[in-house]
Design a protein around this motif. Structure first.
Motif, short mmCIF file in Angstrom:
data_model
loop_
_atom_site.label_atom_id
_atom_site.label_comp_id
_atom_site.label_asym_id
_atom_site.label_seq_id
_atom_site.Cartn_x
_atom_site.Cartn_y
_atom_site.Cartn_z
N GLY A 163 20.08 66.65 9.53
CA GLY A 163 18.95 66.11 9.75
C GLY A 163 17.69 66.71 9.57
O GLY A 163 16.70 66.71 10.10
N SER A 164 17.84 67.75 8.74
CA SER A 164 16.52 68.57 8.39
C SER A 164 15.34 68.00 7.80
O SER A 164 14.32 68.45 7.80
N GLY A 165 15.69 66.95 7.15
CA GLY A 165 14.64 66.34 6.46
C GLY A 165 13.97 66.82 5.24
O GLY A 165 12.95 66.27 4.70
N VAL A 166 14.64 68.22 4.87
CA VAL A 166 14.26 68.76 3.41
C VAL A 166 15.32 69.02 2.59
O VAL A 166 16.63 68.88 2.92
N ASP A 207 4.81 78.51 20.29
CA ASP A 207 5.75 79.45 19.61
C ASP A 207 6.96 79.13 20.29
O ASP A 207 7.79 79.98 19.55
N SER A 208 7.14 79.04 21.36
CA SER A 208 8.55 78.98 22.15
C SER A 208 9.35 77.93 21.64
O SER A 208 10.77 77.61 21.99
N GLN A 209 8.67 76.87 20.89
CA GLN A 209 9.65 75.68 20.38
C GLN A 209 10.68 76.05 19.39
O GLN A 209 10.42 76.65 18.43
N PRO A 210 11.91 75.89 19.73
CA PRO A 210 12.86 76.19 18.61
C PRO A 210 12.73 75.67 17.39
O PRO A 210 12.43 74.55 16.88
N VAL A 211 12.98 76.61 16.22
CA VAL A 211 12.80 75.85 14.84
C VAL A 211 14.09 75.87 14.31
O VAL A 211 15.04 76.64 14.34
N ALA A 212 14.34 74.71 13.76
CA ALA A 212 15.96 74.34 13.28
C ALA A 212 15.96 74.95 12.16
O ALA A 212 15.26 75.08 11.13
N PRO A 213 17.00 76.01 12.01
CA PRO A 213 17.25 76.67 10.77
C PRO A 213 17.92 75.76 9.65
O PRO A 213 18.21 74.38 9.72
N ALA A 214 17.72 76.42 8.46
CA ALA A 214 18.15 75.74 7.02
C ALA A 214 19.59 75.24 7.38
O ALA A 214 20.34 75.93 7.64
N GLY A 215 19.95 73.84 7.10
CA GLY A 215 21.36 73.46 7.01
C GLY A 215 21.65 72.78 8.38
O GLY A 215 22.50 72.16 8.54
N ASP A 216 20.65 72.60 9.30
CA ASP A 216 20.97 71.82 10.38
C ASP A 216 20.95 70.46 9.99
O ASP A 216 20.22 69.94 9.26
N VAL A 232 24.56 73.52 -5.44
CA VAL A 232 23.35 74.14 -5.70
C VAL A 232 22.08 73.21 -4.82
O VAL A 232 21.03 73.89 -4.73
N ALA A 233 22.37 72.21 -4.24
CA ALA A 233 21.50 71.42 -3.46
C ALA A 233 22.02 70.29 -2.50
O ALA A 233 22.83 69.85 -2.62
N VAL A 234 21.23 70.41 -1.30
CA VAL A 234 21.65 69.52 -0.13
C VAL A 234 20.66 68.87 0.68
O VAL A 234 19.64 69.58 0.82
N PHE A 235 20.72 67.62 0.79
CA PHE A 235 19.85 67.00 1.73
C PHE A 235 20.56 66.30 3.03
O PHE A 235 21.60 65.70 2.80
N ARG A 236 20.04 66.20 4.17
CA ARG A 236 20.88 65.62 5.14
C ARG A 236 19.83 64.53 5.97
O ARG A 236 18.92 65.18 6.33
#
Length: 217
Positions: A84-87, A73-82, A141-145
């Protein structure tokens, strides 16, 4: 009574004892043999010890599971837009303090998902970002990093990823009010080497600045 048995009385003599011999009195009626000793107490002690060990092991397992859950639970979750998000990102993340609009001379690395552009040219090095309820000709309208450490995947792979981003984009019903096209943009080998990892998908209007609303939900 634990493990006790009753033994039979001794048999009576066939005839009275011969005179002169010592008299042996018969055992009293209903007399039973002494009870056999109880099982050794160490068996009960062993059982208690095993239960104590089991309880300690169970407590240890529960503690380990709680610790693992807290660590996850304490692991940081990368917010959308970081980077190298991979999505494929299709939902804009609002800024705490919205930027003033219009903004002229915005460079492509500073484009944000949901931005609307006046007189948009995907090949331009700078663009004008305007409020989406004013006339504009394109919206991101859409981004991939790609992750920063990835090697250049090649033009065909980048074009395929941009197409995937456009297919993932979700448009609001208002988009049906305009004649729109999807337009893709992705890094060249040179821009990749300079750190560009973004693949973008835009909706554009060939008629110019005729869009007067955001086409995102």
């Amino acid at each position: 009574m634990d493990n006790q048995e009753q033994r039979p009385f001794p048999p009576k003599p066939a005839a009275p004892p011969t005179a002169g011999l010592p008299q042996v009195s018969a055992p009293a009626a209903n007399t039973t043999a002494a009870a056999e000793p109880s099982p050794p107490k160490h068996s009960r002690g062993t059982s208690i010890l095993l239960k104590a060990v089991f309880a300690l092991v169970l407590v240890g397992v529960v503690f380990a599971l709680v610790w693992l859950a807290n660590r996850l639970d304490s692991q940081p979750v990368a917010p959308a837009g970081d980077p190298g998000s991979g999505v494929v990102e299709i939902s804009p993340t609002p800024l705490p303090t919205p930027l003033a609009l219009p903004r002229e001379g915005v460079v492509p690395p500073d484009y944000r998902l949901g931005d609307c552009f006046k007189d948009f040219d995907p090949a331009a090095l700078r663009s004008t970002v305007v409020a989406c309820d004013t006339g504009h000709s394109a919206q991101l309208v859409a981004v991939f990093r790609y992750p920063a450490g990835d090697s250049y995947p090649g033009r065909e792979a980048l074009a395929a990823k941009a197409l995937e981003a456009c297919r993932a984009a979700k448009l609001a019903p208002v988009a049906n009010d305009y004649a729109l096209n999807f337009q893709r943009a992705y890094p060249s080998g040179t821009s990749w080497d300079s750190g560009d990892r973004r693949v973008d998908c835009y909706v554009t209007a060939d008629a110019g600045n005729v869009i007067n609303a955001s086409v995102l939900p």
